[in-house]
Scaffold this active site. Structure first.
Site, PDB file in Angstrom:
ATOM      1  N   GLY A  10       1.722   6.261   3.233  1.00 39.77           N
ATOM      2  CA  GLY A  10       2.073   4.902   3.650  1.00 39.77           C
ATOM      3  C   GLY A  10       1.067   3.899   3.112  1.00 39.77           C
ATOM      4  O   GLY A  10      -0.100   4.246   2.870  1.00 39.77           O
ATOM      5  N   GLY A  12       1.494   0.098   3.979  1.00 36.77           N
ATOM      6  CA  GLY A  12       1.796  -1.248   4.476  1.00 36.77           C
ATOM      7  C   GLY A  12       0.504  -1.924   4.914  1.00 36.77           C
ATOM      8  O   GLY A  12      -0.587  -1.632   4.405  1.00 36.77           O
ATOM      9  N   PHE A  97      11.295   5.652   8.964  1.00 41.50           N
ATOM     10  CA  PHE A  97      11.343   6.346   7.670  1.00 41.50           C
ATOM     11  C   PHE A  97      10.741   7.748   7.710  1.00 41.50           C
ATOM     12  O   PHE A  97      10.769   8.473   6.720  1.00 41.50           O
ATOM     13  CB  PHE A  97      10.605   5.518   6.606  1.00 41.50           C
ATOM     14  CG  PHE A  97      11.089   4.099   6.483  1.00 41.50           C
ATOM     15  CD1 PHE A  97      12.440   3.821   6.281  1.00 41.50           C
ATOM     16  CD2 PHE A  97      10.200   3.028   6.590  1.00 41.50           C
ATOM     17  CE1 PHE A  97      12.893   2.509   6.181  1.00 41.50           C
ATOM     18  CE2 PHE A  97      10.645   1.716   6.487  1.00 41.50           C
ATOM     19  CZ  PHE A  97      11.997   1.458   6.282  1.00 41.50           C
ATOM     20  N   LYS A 204       3.617  -0.155  24.213  1.00 39.06           N
ATOM     21  CA  LYS A 204       3.007  -1.497  24.313  1.00 39.06           C
ATOM     22  C   LYS A 204       3.724  -2.523  23.439  1.00 39.06           C
ATOM     23  O   LYS A 204       3.703  -3.719  23.719  1.00 39.06           O
ATOM     24  CB  LYS A 204       1.507  -1.438  23.998  1.00 39.06           C
ATOM     25  CG  LYS A 204       1.156  -0.899  22.612  1.00 39.06           C
ATOM     26  CD  LYS A 204       0.926  -1.963  21.605  1.00 39.06           C
ATOM     27  CE  LYS A 204       1.055  -1.440  20.205  1.00 39.06           C
ATOM     28  NZ  LYS A 204       0.528  -2.315  19.177  1.00 39.06           N
ATOM     29  N   LYS A 296       7.511  -4.435   9.142  1.00 32.13           N
ATOM     30  CA  LYS A 296       8.567  -4.047  10.074  1.00 32.13           C
ATOM     31  C   LYS A 296       8.126  -4.272  11.523  1.00 32.13           C
ATOM     32  O   LYS A 296       6.954  -4.081  11.863  1.00 32.13           O
ATOM     33  CB  LYS A 296       8.918  -2.568   9.900  1.00 32.13           C
ATOM     34  CG  LYS A 296       9.351  -2.202   8.480  1.00 32.13           C
ATOM     35  CD  LYS A 296      10.748  -2.723   8.185  1.00 32.13           C
ATOM     36  CE  LYS A 296      11.135  -2.454   6.747  1.00 32.13           C
ATOM     37  NZ  LYS A 296      12.129  -3.374   6.237  1.00 32.13           N
TER      38      LYS A 296
HETATM   39  N1  LIG Z   1      -0.173  -3.535  11.117  1.00 33.74           N
HETATM   40  C1  LIG Z   1      -0.882  -3.262  12.183  1.00 33.74           C
HETATM   41  O1  LIG Z   1      -1.675  -4.083  12.650  1.00 33.74           O
HETATM   42  C2  LIG Z   1      -0.751  -1.907  12.821  1.00 33.74           C
HETATM   43  C3  LIG Z   1      -1.787  -1.482  13.638  1.00 33.74           C
HETATM   44  C4  LIG Z   1      -1.694  -0.242  14.235  1.00 33.74           C
HETATM   45  C5  LIG Z   1      -0.570   0.557  13.971  1.00 33.74           C
HETATM   46  N2  LIG Z   1       0.422   0.124  13.164  1.00 33.74           N
HETATM   47  C6  LIG Z   1       1.556   1.039  12.918  1.00 33.74           C
HETATM   48  O2  LIG Z   1       1.447   1.600  11.619  1.00 33.74           O
HETATM   49  C7  LIG Z   1       2.746   1.927  11.127  1.00 33.74           C
HETATM   50  C8  LIG Z   1       2.893   1.368   9.723  1.00 33.74           C
HETATM   51  O3  LIG Z   1       2.798  -0.029   9.785  1.00 33.74           O
HETATM   52  P1  LIG Z   1       2.203  -0.926   8.630  1.00 33.74           P
HETATM   53  O4  LIG Z   1       1.693  -2.157   9.289  1.00 33.74           O
HETATM   54  O5  LIG Z   1       1.262  -0.169   7.765  1.00 33.74           O
HETATM   55  O6  LIG Z   1       3.521  -1.222   7.734  1.00 33.74           O
HETATM   56  P2  LIG Z   1       4.185  -2.642   7.440  1.00 33.74           P
HETATM   57  O7  LIG Z   1       5.164  -2.992   8.502  1.00 33.74           O
HETATM   58  O8  LIG Z   1       3.120  -3.628   7.070  1.00 33.74           O
HETATM   59  O9  LIG Z   1       4.950  -2.407   6.074  1.00 33.74           O
HETATM   60  C9  LIG Z   1       6.186  -1.793   5.924  1.00 33.74           C
HETATM   61  C10 LIG Z   1       5.976  -0.607   5.008  1.00 33.74           C
HETATM   62  O10 LIG Z   1       7.187   0.134   4.939  1.00 33.74           O
HETATM   63  C11 LIG Z   1       7.414   0.492   3.588  1.00 33.74           C
HETATM   64  N3  LIG Z   1       8.823   0.764   3.400  1.00 33.74           N
HETATM   65  C12 LIG Z   1       9.844  -0.118   3.246  1.00 33.74           C
HETATM   66  N4  LIG Z   1      11.003   0.547   3.074  1.00 33.74           N
HETATM   67  C13 LIG Z   1      10.697   1.868   3.136  1.00 33.74           C
HETATM   68  C14 LIG Z   1      11.466   3.068   3.035  1.00 33.74           C
HETATM   69  N5  LIG Z   1      12.777   3.031   2.854  1.00 33.74           N
HETATM   70  N6  LIG Z   1      10.817   4.252   3.143  1.00 33.74           N
HETATM   71  C15 LIG Z   1       9.499   4.304   3.358  1.00 33.74           C
HETATM   72  N7  LIG Z   1       8.706   3.219   3.455  1.00 33.74           N
HETATM   73  C16 LIG Z   1       9.322   2.012   3.344  1.00 33.74           C
HETATM   74  C17 LIG Z   1       6.898  -0.672   2.821  1.00 33.74           C
HETATM   75  O11 LIG Z   1       6.647  -0.319   1.490  1.00 33.74           O
HETATM   76  C18 LIG Z   1       5.615  -0.978   3.585  1.00 33.74           C
HETATM   77  O12 LIG Z   1       4.570  -0.165   3.116  1.00 33.74           O
HETATM   78  C19 LIG Z   1       3.741   1.355  12.145  1.00 33.74           C
HETATM   79  O13 LIG Z   1       4.191   2.382  12.987  1.00 33.74           O
HETATM   80  C20 LIG Z   1       2.906   0.379  12.946  1.00 33.74           C
HETATM   81  O14 LIG Z   1       3.358   0.245  14.267  1.00 33.74           O
HETATM   82  C21 LIG Z   1       0.337  -1.083  12.573  1.00 33.74           C
END
Ligand SMILES: NC(=O)c1ccc[n+]([C@@H]2O[C@H](COP(=O)([O-])OP(=O)(O)OC[C@H]3O[C@@H](n4cnc5c(N)ncnc54)[C@H](O)[C@@H]3O)[C@@H](O)[C@H]2O)c1
Length: 349
Positions: A10, A12, A97, A204, A296
């Site tokens: 991953g 994102g 995903f 949460k 997302k």
């Molecule tokens: N952002 C935060 O502050 C944060 C903090 C703690 C936990 N999280 C958790 O981490 C997890 C990942 O979140 P994030 O913030 O890194 O992602 P994000 O929401 O910033 O980004 C979306 C990601 O999904 C990918 N994507 C889009 N379509 C896809 C597909 N069909 N198959 C696979 N990947 C696809 C994109 O390339 C991108 O990397 C989530 O469960 C989120 O709850 C996020």
């Protein structure tokens, strides 16, 4: 002995922030191979591949702009290539995903590999609740622990002090992940109640949607505090009802519990989009596309999964906050009803 090879699954906002930490720590610790592969869902940015941009400019310009990733973090668009030889997986993609990706990974997992899930969400299985770590465990047949905490990605990437929680039934694995992930400004506690930690991280986000509704409706800090507290009570009740293992109150006092709840109800994307939802007539999907630049939302989807589980158990009346968030997001219930739903909360009866 060669260092353990790490693959981040991953890239994102959170995936990239964690890559900054992991790249730095792996390079400086001979228990780990210094080259860290990061699987990137490929996309084109102004005519260039995102992987190519990351590997030349060492910046994820779409999901974590303004931060340099360590040069030993290598972006790889093919999952099979990214995971080749990996001993350690860090799963950090939006939860919708994960199933499909695990199916692609399954034939290529090295024996003895272990994983950690940073993914916040839940799923539903034939026996009821299914945790995201359960999906990974079952599909890949590896040991999986979790990391959840008050960790808004951009602040972690800015190296602002915070805490987080690793939940690991296997303490040795938990401490290995602590070694890989802890920094002076990202302090880790390891606890054994992995399922409680994971459910805190998922649930949460529903409360954060409620907090966003309150902001959008013009309520103040007292209301927000009430929503946080009632949300916490529903999180505890839900976790006690659906977790197979022990659920102790102490786990809710870790960063994954109260602290993450507070930060998400003030700062996160779920709160922000829910505030806009209350102020406009746009749908959650429209706002997600408009406001989040490809990121997302998790809260509304998690409320849908939770609602299905509660309905099956005939428990809807015990969870007015979780249920009203679902009904407002997906069933056309008026957002103005949110507070009315809380006025008859079982906590007050
Ligand atoms: N952002 C935060 O502050 C944060 C903090 C703690 C936990 N999280 C958790 O981490 C997890 C990942 O979140 P994030 O913030 O890194 O992602 P994000 O929401 O910033 O980004 C979306 C990601 O999904 C990918 N994507 C889009 N379509 C896809 C597909 N069909 N198959 C696979 N990947 C696809 C994109 O390339 C991108 O990397 C989530 O469960 C989120 O709850 C996020």
């Amino acid at each position: 002995m060669p260092g353990k090879k790490v693959c981040i699954v991953g890239s994102g906002n959170w995936g990239s922030a964690i890559a900054k930490i992991v790249g730095h720590n792996a390079k400086g610790n001979n228990r780990f191979d210094p080259v860290v592969n990061m699987w990137v869902f490929e996309e084109m940015i102004n005519g260039r591949k995102l992987t190519e941009i990351i590997n030349t400019e060492h910046e994820n310009v779409k999901y974590l702009p303004g931060h340099q990733l360590p040069k030993n973090v290598v972006a790889v668009p093919e999952i099979v290539e990214a995971m080749a030889g990996a001993d350690i997986f860090i799963f950090v993609i939006p939860h919708q995903f994960i199933g499909k990706l695990c199916d692609q990974m399954k034939p290529h997992v090295k024996a003895g590999a272990i994983g950690i899930s940073l993914i916040k969400g839940i799923d539903e299985g034939p026996e009821g609740l299914k945790l995201i770590s359960d999906i990974i465990r079952e599909k890949l047949e590896i040991e999986v622990c979790v990391l959840m905490g008050a960790n808004i990605a951009n602040e972690v990437a800015d190296e602002k002090f915070c805490e987080t929680t690793i939940g690991s039934k296997n303490m040795q694995n938990g401490h290995l992940f602590k070694e890989l992930l802890q920094t002076p400004n990202f302090r880790i506690t390891v606890v054994t109640e992995s399922d409680t930690v994971e459910l805190c991280g998922a649930l949460k986000n529903i409360v954060a949607v409620g907090a966003g509704f309150c902001d959008g409706l013009g309520f103040g800090d007292n209301t927000k505090a009430a929503v946080i507290r009632l949300g916490l009570m529903e999180m505890v009740t839900f976790t006690r009802m659906f977790c197979k293992g022990e659920v102790s109150s102490a786990t809710f006092l870790e960063s994954c519990g109260v602290a993450d709840l507070i930060t998400t109800c003030y700062g996160g994307r779920n709160r922000r989009v829910a505030e806009a939802f209350a102020k406009t007539s746009k749908s959650i999907e429209e706002l997600e596309a408009e406001m989040l630049n490809g990121q997302k939302l998790q809260g509304p989807q998690t409320s849908r999964e939770v609602f299905k589980l509660l309905k099956k158990k005939d428990m809807i009346s015990k969870f007015p906050l979780f249920v009203s968030v679902y009904q407002i997001c997906f069933e056309g219930r008026a957002v103005g009803d949110f507070i009315t739903c809380l006025q008859n909360h079982p906590e007050h009866m």
